[in-house]
Design an enzyme around this catalytic site. Structure first.
Site, PDB file in Angstrom:
ATOM      1  N   SER A  44       0.816  -1.209   0.000  1.00  0.00           N
ATOM      2  CA  SER A  44       0.000   0.000   0.000  1.00  0.00           C
ATOM      3  C   SER A  44       0.853   1.264   0.000  1.00  0.00           C
ATOM      4  CB  SER A  44      -0.943   0.037   1.217  1.00  0.00           C
ATOM      5  OG  SER A  44      -0.301   0.585   2.350  1.00  0.00           O
ATOM      6  N   VAL A  45       0.174   2.388  -0.209  1.00  0.00           N
ATOM      7  CA  VAL A  45       0.816   3.693  -0.179  1.00  0.00           C
ATOM      8  C   VAL A  45       1.407   3.996   1.191  1.00  0.00           C
ATOM      9  CG1 VAL A  45      -1.342   4.889   0.444  1.00  0.00           C
ATOM     10  CG2 VAL A  45       0.464   6.143  -0.770  1.00  0.00           C
ATOM     11  N   LYS A  46       0.909   3.356   2.235  1.00  0.00           N
ATOM     12  CA  LYS A  46       1.368   3.633   3.591  1.00  0.00           C
ATOM     13  C   LYS A  46       2.788   3.146   3.853  1.00  0.00           C
ATOM     14  CE  LYS A  46      -2.381   5.664   5.047  1.00  0.00           C
ATOM     15  NZ  LYS A  46      -2.388   7.092   5.438  1.00  0.00           N
ATOM     16  N   ASP A  47       3.346   2.338   2.956  1.00  0.00           N
ATOM     17  CA  ASP A  47       4.758   1.965   3.092  1.00  0.00           C
ATOM     18  C   ASP A  47       5.642   3.208   3.087  1.00  0.00           C
ATOM     19  OD1 ASP A  47       3.787  -0.603   2.900  1.00  0.00           O
ATOM     20  OD2 ASP A  47       5.262  -1.255   1.424  1.00  0.00           O
ATOM     21  N   ALA A  50       5.497   4.945   6.432  1.00  0.00           N
ATOM     22  CA  ALA A  50       6.222   4.121   7.400  1.00  0.00           C
ATOM     23  C   ALA A  50       7.724   4.322   7.275  1.00  0.00           C
ATOM     24  CB  ALA A  50       5.866   2.650   7.200  1.00  0.00           C
TER      25      ALA A  50
END
Length: 336
Positions: A44-47, A50
């Protein structure tokens, strides 16, 4: 032996391709391009958030070797932090509201995260998952000072800074500077804020839109100045009732409110016509891109974010009974 050269997993976060959405581009006369963030290692884009948060903490001496990363998340940031943490040697404690998809919970557990589910409640409630994650980090640091990092994805501006430096620059480079607009939904605000800043730094003429699901307060904020939420949505991880530090002072030129009746059918259309199985937030983003294409007119290049896989939401997106309870339908051609 010849020297072997390879890249670490964290080196593979970002640099995702822009994918042309053929049917929608042809129908609108615009080039509608989706940044394929589902292709990141954690899916996901949340990598990106993070990795940005972890690298920033390391640089500031806030995360010592072997330290624990703690975060409150709807799931994808937790997955990103766990993947990054595993790669770099940091265990993770992930606090999630108990109304999120079981697929994300199962993924986190399979990755070895310490997952703690808590009742869903408003942000003002001290039991909110974000506040509980902060307290867990504080308790760990009381026992062993400096042993835990509270990632704080909503208000830690390392989130948006990383998007400004990477995602925005990639979009600019991949379109050869010919991008006319960018639009996406907001959860933490890091993605839209960082990309808005990065693209506007290249050209003030780039139009920035927000694609806000019902149940979020940002559409009303940009149209009336009031943070007022109305309705609800089955999409996860997007929408907010407050202005986070990441999102503060972000330039938004055009706001749209996107109901599920508009975004969810697009999820199925993208499976059938584009070969892309994406989550509900991508449907919200693409719906906004279509509206922006119609508002700007043919001949423009419009970009958005394809956030994650629809397979993380099987219990909702491919459940006829659940969808019917929300006034939505699964297409007959899908035999699930």
């Amino acid at each position: 032996m010849t020297e072997l050269k390879g890249m670490r997993l964290t080196d593979r976060i970002g640099k995702t391709p822009l994918i042309r959405l053929n049917r929608l581009s042809d129908e609108t006369g615009c080039e509608i391009l989706g940044k394929a963030e589902f292709m990141n290692p954690g899916g996901s884009v949340k990598d990106r958030a993070a990795l940005g948060i972890v690298r920033d903490a390391e640089a500031k001496g806030l995360l010592r070797p072997g330290g624990t990363i703690v975060e409150g998340t709807a799931g994808n940031t937790g997955i990103g932090l766990t993947v990054v943490g595993n790669s770099l040697g940091y265990p993770t404690v992930i606090v999630m509201p108990d109304n999120q998809s079981q697929d994300k919970v199962d993924t986190l557990k399979a990755l070895g995260a310490d997952v703690r589910l808590v009742p869903a409640c408003p942000f003002k409630d001290p039991g909110h998952f974000v506040h509980q994650s902060r307290r867990i980090a504080e308790e760990l640091n009381e026992k062993d000072p400096g042993s835990a990092l509270w990632a704080n994805q909503f208000d830690n501006v390392a989130n948006r800074v990383f998007h400004e430096a990477t995602t925005a620059q990639e979009i600019w480079d991949e379109t050869n500077g010919e991008v006319d607009a960018f639009i996406c939904a907001v959860g933490t605000g890091g993605t839209l804020a960082g990309i808005s800043r990065g693209l506007k730094a290249h050209s003030a003429d780039v139009t920035i839109g927000i694609s806000d699901p019902t149940g979020s307060a940002l559409f009303n904020y940009f149209t009336t100045g009031e943070l007022k939420a109305e309705g609800g949505s089955i999409s996860e991880g997007i929408g907010t009732s407050r202005i986070t530090d990441n999102f503060a002072d972000t330039v938004v030129d055009i706001p749209y409110q996107i109901p599920d009746s508009e975004s969810v059918p697009l999820v199925y259309d993208m499976i059938r016509y584009e070969g892309l199985c994406l989550g509900g937030s991508s449907g919200v983003n693409v719906a906004g891109a279509i509206r922006l294409a119609k508002e700007l007119g043919p001949g423009h290049v419009i970009t958005t974010i394809l956030c994650d896989s629809g397979l993380r939401y099987r219990e909702r997106l491919f459940n006829r009974e659940f969808l019917a309870s929300k006034g939505l339908e699964l297409p007959d051609w899908l035999s699930v």
